[in-house]
Design a protein around this motif. Structure first.
Motif, PDB file in Angstrom:
ATOM      1  N   PHE A 171      35.057  42.988  44.202  1.00 29.50           N
ATOM      2  CA  PHE A 171      34.780  44.308  42.781  1.00 29.50           C
ATOM      3  C   PHE A 171      35.857  45.443  42.979  1.00 29.50           C
ATOM      4  O   PHE A 171      36.042  45.977  41.886  1.00 29.50           O
ATOM      5  CB  PHE A 171      33.123  45.195  43.639  1.00 29.50           C
ATOM      6  N   SER A 172      35.776  45.590  44.465  1.00 27.59           N
ATOM      7  CA  SER A 172      37.349  46.518  44.338  1.00 27.59           C
ATOM      8  C   SER A 172      38.363  46.154  43.958  1.00 27.59           C
ATOM      9  O   SER A 172      38.868  46.641  42.834  1.00 27.59           O
ATOM     10  CB  SER A 172      37.767  47.253  45.836  1.00 27.59           C
ATOM     11  N   TYR A 173      38.618  45.016  44.084  1.00 27.64           N
ATOM     12  CA  TYR A 173      39.546  43.929  42.989  1.00 27.64           C
ATOM     13  C   TYR A 173      39.932  44.817  41.900  1.00 27.64           C
ATOM     14  O   TYR A 173      40.795  44.783  41.379  1.00 27.64           O
ATOM     15  CB  TYR A 173      40.245  42.943  43.803  1.00 27.64           C
ATOM     16  N   CYS A 174      38.186  44.352  40.798  1.00 31.55           N
ATOM     17  CA  CYS A 174      37.914  44.325  39.990  1.00 31.55           C
ATOM     18  C   CYS A 174      38.561  45.532  39.047  1.00 31.55           C
ATOM     19  O   CYS A 174      39.013  45.770  38.148  1.00 31.55           O
ATOM     20  CB  CYS A 174      36.515  43.669  39.576  1.00 31.55           C
ATOM     21  N   ARG A 175      37.990  46.137  40.058  1.00 31.93           N
ATOM     22  CA  ARG A 175      37.609  47.868  39.253  1.00 31.93           C
ATOM     23  C   ARG A 175      39.276  48.899  39.715  1.00 31.93           C
ATOM     24  O   ARG A 175      39.503  49.338  38.512  1.00 31.93           O
ATOM     25  CB  ARG A 175      37.181  49.019  40.212  1.00 31.93           C
ATOM     26  N   GLN A 176      39.903  48.032  40.070  1.00 33.74           N
ATOM     27  CA  GLN A 176      41.429  48.538  40.324  1.00 33.74           C
ATOM     28  C   GLN A 176      42.640  47.381  39.401  1.00 33.74           C
ATOM     29  O   GLN A 176      43.460  47.714  38.567  1.00 33.74           O
ATOM     30  CB  GLN A 176      42.005  48.342  41.276  1.00 33.74           C
ATOM     31  N   HIS A 177      41.728  46.630  38.561  1.00 28.62           N
ATOM     32  CA  HIS A 177      42.684  45.032  37.962  1.00 28.62           C
ATOM     33  C   HIS A 177      41.870  44.991  37.111  1.00 28.62           C
ATOM     34  O   HIS A 177      40.725  43.545  37.035  1.00 28.62           O
ATOM     35  CB  HIS A 177      43.095  44.445  38.836  1.00 28.62           C
ATOM     36  N   PRO A 178      41.082  45.689  36.004  1.00 28.17           N
ATOM     37  CA  PRO A 178      39.910  45.250  35.180  1.00 28.17           C
ATOM     38  C   PRO A 178      40.490  44.329  33.664  1.00 28.17           C
ATOM     39  O   PRO A 178      39.320  43.712  33.409  1.00 28.17           O
ATOM     40  CB  PRO A 178      39.028  46.706  34.478  1.00 28.17           C
ATOM     41  N   THR A 179      41.544  44.025  33.672  1.00 30.69           N
ATOM     42  CA  THR A 179      42.311  43.331  32.784  1.00 30.69           C
ATOM     43  C   THR A 179      42.420  41.757  33.650  1.00 30.69           C
ATOM     44  O   THR A 179      42.470  40.784  32.819  1.00 30.69           O
ATOM     45  CB  THR A 179      43.415  43.215  31.637  1.00 30.69           C
ATOM     46  N   SER A 180      42.226  41.537  34.874  1.00 29.91           N
ATOM     47  CA  SER A 180      42.735  40.714  35.554  1.00 29.91           C
ATOM     48  C   SER A 180      41.183  38.839  35.717  1.00 29.91           C
ATOM     49  O   SER A 180      40.254  39.421  35.485  1.00 29.91           O
ATOM     50  CB  SER A 180      43.215  40.943  37.402  1.00 29.91           C
ATOM     51  N   GLU A 181      41.648  37.960  36.042  1.00 26.87           N
ATOM     52  CA  GLU A 181      40.577  36.933  35.777  1.00 26.87           C
ATOM     53  C   GLU A 181      40.517  36.690  37.718  1.00 26.87           C
ATOM     54  O   GLU A 181      40.734  37.257  38.048  1.00 26.87           O
ATOM     55  CB  GLU A 181      41.021  35.614  35.807  1.00 26.87           C
TER      56      GLU A 181
END
Length: 84
Positions: A55-65
């Motif tokens: 979740f933390s990663y996705c918040r920091q990289h919202p366009t990542s897969e």
């Protein structure tokens, strides 16, 4: 005794479980086939820890897969398991 989940909450719970299960499979495959690991990348962690990291990663990289997030997560686990 328990209130029913509304459709949006149920959908969110199902998404969470699907990602957690997929991530467990990804980590299992990496443990099995990546000879540079000791076969136990997730030492001392549990699914809650993994999902908090994701979740933390996705918040920091919202366009990542999700694959990129899982790879970064497993690399992070691998680095934290190395002896000092």
């Amino acid at each position: 005794m328990f209130d029913k989940l509304d459709e949006a909450s149920l959908s969110l719970a199902m998404d969470y479980l699907q990602v957690a299960a997929w991530l467990a499979g990804f980590i299992s495959a990496r443990n099995q086939f990546d000879v540079s690991t000791d076969g136990n990348l997730t030492k001392g962690t549990d699914t809650k820890d993994w999902m908090n990291w994701i979740f933390s990663y996705c918040r920091q990289h919202p366009t990542s897969e999700i694959f990129t997030a899982a790879l970064d997560f497993s690399n992070n686990l691998k680095a934290s398991n190395k002896p000092n």
